[in-house]
Design a protein around this motif. Structure first.
Motif, PDB file in Angstrom:
ATOM      1  N   LEU A   1       5.395   5.106   2.476  1.00  0.00           N
ATOM      2  CA  LEU A   1       4.891   6.414   2.871  1.00  0.00           C
ATOM      3  C   LEU A   1       5.515   7.454   1.960  1.00  0.00           C
ATOM      4  CD1 LEU A   1       5.349   6.152   6.741  1.00  0.00           C
ATOM      5  CD2 LEU A   1       3.364   5.580   5.400  1.00  0.00           C
ATOM      6  N   ALA A   2       4.688   8.292   1.386  1.00  0.00           N
ATOM      7  CA  ALA A   2       5.224   9.340   0.529  1.00  0.00           C
ATOM      8  C   ALA A   2       4.539  10.652   0.850  1.00  0.00           C
ATOM      9  CB  ALA A   2       5.019   8.989  -0.941  1.00  0.00           C
ATOM     10  N   ARG A   3       5.300  11.711   0.781  1.00  0.00           N
ATOM     11  CA  ARG A   3       4.729  13.013   1.024  1.00  0.00           C
ATOM     12  C   ARG A   3       3.860  13.420  -0.158  1.00  0.00           C
ATOM     13  NH1 ARG A   3       6.093  18.354   1.493  1.00  0.00           N
ATOM     14  NH2 ARG A   3       5.757  19.144   3.580  1.00  0.00           N
TER      15      ARG A   3
ATOM     16  N   ILE B   1       0.852  -1.184   0.000  1.00  0.00           N
ATOM     17  CA  ILE B   1       0.000   0.000   0.000  1.00  0.00           C
ATOM     18  C   ILE B   1       0.886   1.231   0.000  1.00  0.00           C
ATOM     19  CG2 ILE B   1      -0.196  -0.041   2.533  1.00  0.00           C
ATOM     20  CD1 ILE B   1      -2.941   1.237   2.267  1.00  0.00           C
ATOM     21  N   LEU B   2       0.439   2.247  -0.680  1.00  0.00           N
ATOM     22  CA  LEU B   2       1.154   3.515  -0.685  1.00  0.00           C
ATOM     23  C   LEU B   2       0.270   4.556  -0.007  1.00  0.00           C
ATOM     24  CD1 LEU B   2       3.433   5.420  -1.693  1.00  0.00           C
ATOM     25  CD2 LEU B   2       2.156   5.673  -3.811  1.00  0.00           C
ATOM     26  N   LEU B   3       0.775   5.145   1.076  1.00  0.00           N
ATOM     27  CA  LEU B   3       0.041   6.208   1.768  1.00  0.00           C
ATOM     28  C   LEU B   3       0.659   7.535   1.347  1.00  0.00           C
ATOM     29  CD1 LEU B   3      -0.056   4.690   5.390  1.00  0.00           C
ATOM     30  CD2 LEU B   3      -1.908   4.699   3.739  1.00  0.00           C
ATOM     31  N   VAL B   4      -0.171   8.418   0.816  1.00  0.00           N
ATOM     32  CA  VAL B   4       0.339   9.704   0.361  1.00  0.00           C
ATOM     33  C   VAL B   4      -0.289  10.807   1.196  1.00  0.00           C
ATOM     34  CG1 VAL B   4       0.516  11.290  -1.591  1.00  0.00           C
ATOM     35  CG2 VAL B   4       0.564   8.832  -1.986  1.00  0.00           C
ATOM     36  N   GLY B   5       0.543  11.622   1.851  1.00  0.00           N
ATOM     37  CA  GLY B   5       0.001  12.720   2.649  1.00  0.00           C
ATOM     38  C   GLY B   5       1.119  13.510   3.282  1.00  0.00           C
ATOM     39  N   THR B   6       0.821  14.727   3.703  1.00  0.00           N
ATOM     40  CA  THR B   6       1.869  15.582   4.263  1.00  0.00           C
ATOM     41  C   THR B   6       2.131  15.309   5.742  1.00  0.00           C
ATOM     42  OG1 THR B   6       0.175  17.247   4.617  1.00  0.00           O
ATOM     43  CG2 THR B   6       1.558  17.497   2.672  1.00  0.00           C
ATOM     44  N   GLU B   7       1.174  14.717   6.434  1.00  0.00           N
ATOM     45  CA  GLU B   7       1.322  14.579   7.890  1.00  0.00           C
ATOM     46  C   GLU B   7       2.115  13.317   8.210  1.00  0.00           C
ATOM     47  OE1 GLU B   7      -0.654  16.687  10.162  1.00  0.00           O
ATOM     48  OE2 GLU B   7      -1.175  17.916   8.446  1.00  0.00           O
ATOM     49  N   ASP B   8       3.400  13.438   8.068  1.00  0.00           N
ATOM     50  CA  ASP B   8       4.265  12.263   8.136  1.00  0.00           C
ATOM     51  C   ASP B   8       4.143  11.458   9.425  1.00  0.00           C
ATOM     52  OD1 ASP B   8       7.492  11.408   8.676  1.00  0.00           O
ATOM     53  OD2 ASP B   8       6.472  10.833   6.826  1.00  0.00           O
ATOM     54  N   ALA B   9       4.096  12.147  10.545  1.00  0.00           N
ATOM     55  CA  ALA B   9       4.064  11.432  11.828  1.00  0.00           C
ATOM     56  C   ALA B   9       2.812  10.578  11.942  1.00  0.00           C
ATOM     57  CB  ALA B   9       4.134  12.433  12.978  1.00  0.00           C
ATOM     58  N   LEU B  10       1.681  11.106  11.490  1.00  0.00           N
ATOM     59  CA  LEU B  10       0.438  10.351  11.593  1.00  0.00           C
ATOM     60  C   LEU B  10       0.406   9.195  10.599  1.00  0.00           C
ATOM     61  CD1 LEU B  10      -2.024  13.269  12.208  1.00  0.00           C
ATOM     62  CD2 LEU B  10      -1.412  11.474  13.791  1.00  0.00           C
ATOM     63  N   LEU B  11       0.977   9.413   9.421  1.00  0.00           N
ATOM     64  CA  LEU B  11       1.039   8.308   8.455  1.00  0.00           C
ATOM     65  C   LEU B  11       1.868   7.170   9.030  1.00  0.00           C
ATOM     66  CD1 LEU B  11       1.555   9.882   4.919  1.00  0.00           C
ATOM     67  CD2 LEU B  11      -0.537   9.237   6.062  1.00  0.00           C
ATOM     68  N   GLN B  12       2.934   7.553   9.703  1.00  0.00           N
ATOM     69  CA  GLN B  12       3.784   6.545  10.335  1.00  0.00           C
ATOM     70  C   GLN B  12       3.001   5.752  11.368  1.00  0.00           C
ATOM     71  OE1 GLN B  12       7.137   5.701   9.931  1.00  0.00           O
ATOM     72  NE2 GLN B  12       6.722   4.173  11.508  1.00  0.00           N
ATOM     73  N   GLN B  13       2.205   6.464  12.169  1.00  0.00           N
ATOM     74  CA  GLN B  13       1.406   5.781  13.186  1.00  0.00           C
ATOM     75  C   GLN B  13       0.360   4.876  12.550  1.00  0.00           C
ATOM     76  OE1 GLN B  13       0.163   9.207  15.598  1.00  0.00           O
ATOM     77  NE2 GLN B  13       1.313   8.303  17.269  1.00  0.00           N
ATOM     78  N   LEU B  14      -0.238   5.327  11.448  1.00  0.00           N
ATOM     79  CA  LEU B  14      -1.226   4.501  10.754  1.00  0.00           C
ATOM     80  C   LEU B  14      -0.550   3.242  10.213  1.00  0.00           C
ATOM     81  CD1 LEU B  14      -4.040   4.032   9.637  1.00  0.00           C
ATOM     82  CD2 LEU B  14      -3.449   5.448   7.676  1.00  0.00           C
ATOM     83  N   ALA B  15       0.655   3.419   9.670  1.00  0.00           N
ATOM     84  CA  ALA B  15       1.405   2.272   9.160  1.00  0.00           C
ATOM     85  C   ALA B  15       1.677   1.266  10.275  1.00  0.00           C
ATOM     86  CB  ALA B  15       2.713   2.745   8.522  1.00  0.00           C
TER      87      ALA B  15
END
Lengths: 305, 180
Positions: free
Chosen positions: B48-50, B18-32
């Protein structure tokens, strides 16, 4: 509880304004959440104080706990005191020792107690490697006077110590000597960039290079250490309206638009520093924001050139 | 302009990416992290990609699902997602793209209206989830949904394809614009 201690508690709590009462009591962390919940904070202050003193008595609070409460109060009201700054200098040929907070505290206390009879020393750690020291002085025959304490705030990573104005001038050289005897200065600790190192190899950061660039730019702009504490910045704009759309009515105005923008925060510069790493803004930030510490200004008037 | 295509690579054995694209890096990390905690027979990989396009010189597995994460408190995050969408091939939007909007819980902080993201998701014919990623419980729930969705998109669930799932989701949650 000793009458004098109860009186000390009463006077210390009475000093606290009602609006700050809960915050300060929580920061003191002596009375539990449950106990505080059972207290009626809406009654008249005198009755509230009585209830709180009774609670302290039940919990067998000592004069040291009261001193800690006094420190907490003073930390919240530090701006009310006048502080002198002392800078410690290293003699030639002295070695750099590593700083140990606990050792410092116990040595400091021992030295003062050896030099004077009837002195009470209390410590409370604070932010940024600082320690607040409260010293209540007595005389050879009298117990320490809790109502005229001296505060010393020592930032262990620096050669600076701040003292609140001391009614007994004669004790200042003694404080100075206490620091000298302890005699330590430390090399500033290296703070490394906080780049997340993710242990899980199933998570891959595609924009690692961009993240590193953002961290680097942020570090170049703001430095490694914590920012000076600033609570707001104000920008007064008197500029012509700029618009992407052609034929925008506002852009046709000849006179500049007047606009006031105020940023406020409990710690504005740290908030600005965290904008790019958090992904909320691009790095580098606008120089209008980042020039605040360099220029030493936080009121700006911006006009068209 | 490098464009992401869904079937331009061979799939990895039992792997779902899965590729998660978003600016909120810390939250994407937590979701991952939350997704990896889920029990899953497939081997999960989370990128994870910005923003898109992704760096081209990297050897990466076939991407089975793209989730675009928008923070309703930040116009900047919406702008970032809108620009990134241009780098995704149209065939991806047959069930392999989703949108996740966060921050709806604090309405006073929202600078983007819910309808804006709803319209965006409808335009791209893709499902939209709302989740306040800062809350651990909500995050765990959406992580669960994403893992199930990812398994389907990777073809690991026999009898259900990404397109099947999309039409199921569409009929119950997001009516097609013609139906509105």
């Amino acid at each position: 509880m000793d009458e004098t201690v109860a009186e000390f508690f009463k006077r210390t709590i009475l000093k606290i304004p009602m609006t700050e009462m809960m915050t300060i009591l929580k920061a003191w962390d002596f009375l539990s959440e449950k106990q505080l919940q059972n207290v009626n904070f809406r009654q008249r202050k005198e009755s509230l104080v009585q209830d709180l003193v009774l609670l302290c008595e039940k919990k067998r609070a000592s004069v040291h706990d009261a001193a800690l409460l006094d420190i907490v109060y003073t930390q919240f009201h530090r701006h009310r005191k006048v502080w002198d700054v002392f800078q410690m200098s290293k003699g030639p040929g002295e070695d750099i020792d590593l700083f140990d907070m606990e050792q410092f505290k116990s040595s400091f206390k021992k030295i003062l107690q050896r030099a004077l009879k009837n002195v009470m020393v209390s410590f409370r750690d604070a932010e940024e490697n600082a320690v607040w020291i409260r010293i209540a002085w007595g005389t050879q025959y009298r117990k320490p006077n809790q109502y005229k304490p001296v505060y010393v705030v020592y930032y262990s990573q620096t050669p600076y110590a701040f003292t609140s104005s001391c009614p007994l001038r004669s004790n200042i050289p003694l404080l100075g000597q206490t620091f000298e005897t302890y005699n330590s200065t430390t090399p500033l600790q290296e703070k490394s960039l906080e780049l997340d190192i993710h242990m899980d190899s199933r998570i891959i950061h595609e924009n690692r290079i961009e993240k590193e660039r953002v961290q680097r730019v942020t570090q170049e702009t703001f430095g490694d250490y914590s920012q000076p504490r600033l609570e707001f910045a104000q920008y007064k704009l008197e500029t012509k309206f700029k618009s992407d759309f052609n034929g925008d009515i506002l852009a046709e105005r000849k006179e500049p638009l007047r606009c006031l923008i105020k940023f406020s925060s409990p710690h504005l510069l740290e908030a600005l520093k965290s904008l790019a790493p958090a992904g909320i803004a691009d790095a580098p930030l606008s120089p209008l924001l980042t020039c605040i510490p360099n220029k030493g200004m936080n009121y700006f008037k911006i006009k068209d050139k | 302009m490098s464009v992401l295509r869904p079937l331009d690579k061979q799939p990895g054995l039992n792997t779902a990416t899965i590729l998660l694209v978003g600016t909120e890096d810390a939250l994407l990390q937590q979701l991952a992290d939350a997704m990896l905690k889920e029990d899953c027979a497939s081997e999960l990989k989370i990128h994870l990609a910005r923003s898109l396009p992704l760096p081209s010189d990297v050897n990466r597995p076939r991407i089975d699902l793209i989730m675009f994460v928008v923070n309703l408190h930040s116009k900047y995050s919406l702008q970032n997602v809108e620009e990134s969408l241009r780098h995704v091939d149209a065939t991806f939007f047959l069930g392999k793209v989703g949108f996740l909007a966060m921050g709806a819980g604090q309405e006073s902080h929202c600078s983007i209206h819910r309808n804006t993201v709803t319209k965006l998701a409808n335009t791209y014919r893709s499902p939209l989830f709302f989740c306040d990623l800062e809350r651990e419980g909500f995050r765990a729930t959406v992580a669960q949904r994403l893992v199930r969705m990812l398994q389907i998109c990777a073809g690991h669930v026999p009898g259900v394809s990404a397109l099947n799932l999309l039409s199921l989701l569409r009929s119950s949650e997001n009516p097609a614009p013609e139906d509105l």
